[in-house]
Scaffold this motif. Structure first.
Motif, PDB file in Angstrom:
ATOM      1  N   ARG A 367       0.860  -1.070  -0.116  1.00  0.00           N
ATOM      2  CA  ARG A 367       0.014  -0.015   0.091  1.00  0.00           C
ATOM      3  C   ARG A 367       0.648   1.204  -0.115  1.00  0.00           C
ATOM      4  O   ARG A 367       0.237   2.342  -0.333  1.00  0.00           O
ATOM      5  N   GLU A 400      -8.362  -6.068   4.381  1.00  0.00           N
ATOM      6  CA  GLU A 400      -7.338  -5.453   3.904  1.00  0.00           C
ATOM      7  C   GLU A 400      -6.902  -5.948   2.303  1.00  0.00           C
ATOM      8  O   GLU A 400      -6.558  -4.842   1.620  1.00  0.00           O
ATOM      9  N   GLU A 403      -9.124  -3.566   0.298  1.00  0.00           N
ATOM     10  CA  GLU A 403      -8.531  -2.071  -0.041  1.00  0.00           C
ATOM     11  C   GLU A 403      -7.216  -2.170  -0.912  1.00  0.00           C
ATOM     12  O   GLU A 403      -7.124  -1.132  -1.387  1.00  0.00           O
TER      13      GLU A 403
END
Length: 711
Positions: A367, A400, A403
């Motif tokens: 990320r 997670e 996302e």
């Protein structure tokens, strides 16, 4: 002018050498030349010769004189036996410091001579000859043609013997072997496997016995001597080496270590996993504890490096973290293994929890990735290992992963559309990527996870909004072209075929869960067109039945949803597709002798038996989809009649014992038969003329009985 041109820095510093060069040029006999050569070689050995002077020596004598020296057997009176050979080698070693001369055919054709000297017994007088040989071989290896010539002319075998026998200069033999394996590993193992195994045996023996820093230095050397093919487990000596390496690693990793000691050990373990999976780890309590420790250490390393990433620290740790990914992937596979598992159930549960924490760190790291970092091979390795986790573990880290999905789709799209300059860099692989076709094919590793995710609402919506269907359709077409790239044949490329099958699974999920998307997104019209053309080509190929089942079922399901599209309005490609689909569905069952009783039983056809576990669900889904297509395409019953399926099915049901046909199969046959009888009088007539009422009653096909009774 000639004398001035001959003068050099070396010549100015060493007037004797300058005089020798003149004598070499003007020598009238061998004795004069020999005397001058003695002085020249003395200067060469003392390092008093620069590049220009070296060239002058070569211009003065060329290769002819060293060649004569090498073949001369009678030494001068009072001189050691190999005097002439030693002089010749010194001159060649001098010439080899010029890269242009090192690649000359006159040097390359001396490689067998160099090899012979390496494997000959060494006495104190011949050490300088061996030094010169190593200098020549090192120079040859640095040239473009050199490595190939060394491998084909037997140098690998000579170097192996020199190292195993601990001959003079054996450390240089090992250095040269490492260089050759780095350039031409496959060819080296193909030609000289027994000799290389002898080196691996010595190294693994030293590794097990060492109690000092040598053990950790060998961790860096050993991976070069562990071949991916042929597998070491197939050779008794190879298996012995693996056991020593296992014991040596168990000693290391079971001790308290600093990072500089642990990292090489983890990399060696990862190399063994790449070559042999978990086969090098013995079954039993000690082996299972070692495997659990190995995966545990890998997970800790990943978390320490990626949870709070310092860019500089991560940069220095990428190689070891990539090795840890290989170990974690083995951990995933071992946790899923049911047959002869190395791990106990409690160990599996503990490892799954530990691995989940490591994957949390991988997701966190991904990320943070910036656009300009996308070409980094480490990002690819991180996405690849996450794909392996997503393929198997569908319940953890769901939030997670959802996302991260936009990044994963964007990353896979970028690599697929643009290709990747990182493609030339090696990636740790438990399974070879050969045949994949796409540089750094990230999608291949993400497809299984995407297949699970498209069955669920939230991740499916994210994938759709990020443009995954269009990307997957393009990818499907690309991989189909890879599969069919060889003329008149379908190449058996396992990875390509697996990617196509998994992509079909994703599209099937979308057809079932998002039919409106299929109707409105033009991507699926293009995909339908590919499916119509591919099944007729694929089905006759015996080795591709699982892929054919996927394409047939997906095509039938999509045809039901896209029935109004122009491509399906009785076009040639549509008719050929349906003919192929009918062929696939109709040939799946046959009558066979029933070993338990007299008479015949319904059974899966021999050609389908080996693949039936993979395709039975698709076959039943395909039957259901075909039944749904019958009322939508007026020309379809005629295709069924032409295939003579109704006659074949009637004969099958009339011949076999009703008890041998299970309820699910009866329901599948009835679904198609009812729709055909309703939609087409000719089909109804064929069923009736083949005693349809009788066997419909016999098999409890109430809906078909009723349909056949109606006027």
């Amino acid at each position: 002018p000639t004398r001035r041109a001959m003068a050099s820095d070396s010549g100015d510093r060493n007037p004797t050498l300058k005089k020798c060069l003149a004598v070499l040029r003007e020598a009238r006999n061998d004795n004069e030349q020999f005397a001058a050569l003695l002085l020249v070689t003395k200067a060469v050995r003392a390092g008093e010769v620069d590049a220009k002077t070296r060239r002058q020596i070569f211009d003065a004598i060329g290769f002819t004189f060293p060649n004569r020296l090498l073949t001369s057997r009678q030494p001068p009176a009072g001189c050691p036996e190999h005097t002439f050979q030693a002089l010749g080698l010194t001159l060649l070693a001098c010439f080899c410091t010029d890269p242009e001369l090192a690649g000359h055919s006159q040097i390359l054709n001396k490689i067998p001579t160099f090899n012979d000297i390496l494997v000959s017994p060494c006495n104190p007088d011949s050490t300088s000859m061996i030094d010169d040989v190593y200098q020549c071989l090192s120079a040859v290896m640095a040239t473009a043609r050199g490595p190939r010539e060394l491998v084909t002319k037997g140098t690998v075998s000579a170097l192996c013997q020199a190292y195993v026998n601990c001959s003079y200069g054996s450390d240089r033999a090992l250095t040269l072997l490492l260089g050759l394996l780095a350039i031409a590993e496959v060819k080296c193992w193909q030609r000289d496997a027994p000799h290389l195994l002898a080196v691996l045996s010595k190294l693994s023996d030293d590794f097990l016995k060492a109690e000092d820093m040598t053990k950790f230095e060998l961790c860096e050397v050993l991976p070069r001597f562990i071949p991916l093919s042929p597998p070491l487990t197939q050779d008794s000596r190879g298996s012995e080496c693996l056991h020593k390496l296992y014991k040596g690693l168990a000693n290391i990793l079971g001790s308290k270590l600093g990072q500089s000691q642990r990292d090489p050990a983890l990399k060696l373990a990862a190399c063994l996993v790449q070559a042999c999976g978990s086969e090098w780890i013995p079954a039993g309590s000690a082996g299972s504890k070692f495997l659990a420790l190995l995966v545990n250490l890998a997970c800790v390393e990943v978390r320490l490096t990626l949870e709070e990433p310092d860019p500089l620290e991560v940069e220095g740790k990428k190689e070891v973290v990539t090795a840890c990914y290989v170990l974690i992937e083995m951990g995933i596979q071992e946790c899923l293994r049911e047959e002869k598992p190395l791990l106990e159930l409690v160990q599996k549960m503990q490892l799954m929890r530990i691995m989940e924490e490591a994957f949390g760190a991988v997701i966190f790291y991904l990320r943070q990735v910036k656009q300009e970092e996308l070409q980094d091979p480490f990002i690819f390795a991180s996405v690849r290992i996450l794909g392996a986790w997503m393929a198997e573990e569908t319940s953890s880290l769901k939030q997670e992963i959802c996302e991260l999905l936009p990044f994963l789709v964007h990353y896979a799209k970028k690599l697929f559309k643009e290709g990747s300059p990182a493609a030339s860099l090696p990636q740790p692989e438990l399974v070879s990527t050969e045949g994949s076709g796409v540089p750094q094919d990230a999608l291949r590793f993400l497809l299984p996870g995407f297949c699970h995710l498209t069955a669920e609402d939230r991740p499916r919506d994210i994938l759709i909004s990020e443009g995954a269907p269009a990307l997957l359709s393009e990818y499907f077409l690309y991989q189909w072209e890879v599969l069919t790239s060889k003329p008149r044949s379908l190449t058996p490329l396992t990875n390509t075929e697996m990617s196509l099958q998994t992509a079909c699974g994703i599209f099937l999920n979308l057809v079932v869960t998002a039919p409106d998307l299929i109707r409105r997104d033009k991507t699926f019209l293009s995909l339908m067109d590919i499916l119509l053309k591919s099944l007729p080509l694929l089905l006759p190929q015996k080795d591709h039945l699982v892929l054919a089942a996927n394409i047939a079922t997906l095509g039938l399901m999509m045809a039901r949803t896209l029935a109004s599209s122009a491509a399906l309005q009785g076009t040639q490609s549509a008719k050929e597709f349906f003919r192929a689909a009918i062929c696939f569905l109709s040939q799946a069952h046959t009558a066979q002798a029933d070993p338990g009783r007299d008479g015949l039983a319904a059974a899966v056809s021999p050609a389908y038996v080996s693949a039936w576990a993979d395709i039975s669900e698709l076959w039943f889904l395909g039957m259901q989809a075909l039944a749904g297509c019958v009322p939508l395409f007026p020309w379809l019953p005629q295709a069924v009649l032409q295939a003579r399926w109704l006659e074949g099915l009637s004969e099958l049901l009339a011949r076999v014992a009703p008890a041998s046909v299970d309820f699910e199969l009866i329901a599948a046959f009835q679904g198609v038969l009812v729709e055909l009888a309703r939609a087409s009088k000719p089909c109804r007539d064929v069923i009736l003329s083949h005693h349809g009422r009788e066997w419909a009653n016999l098999y409890g096909m109430a809906a078909l009985e009723q349909c056949l009774s109606e006027q």
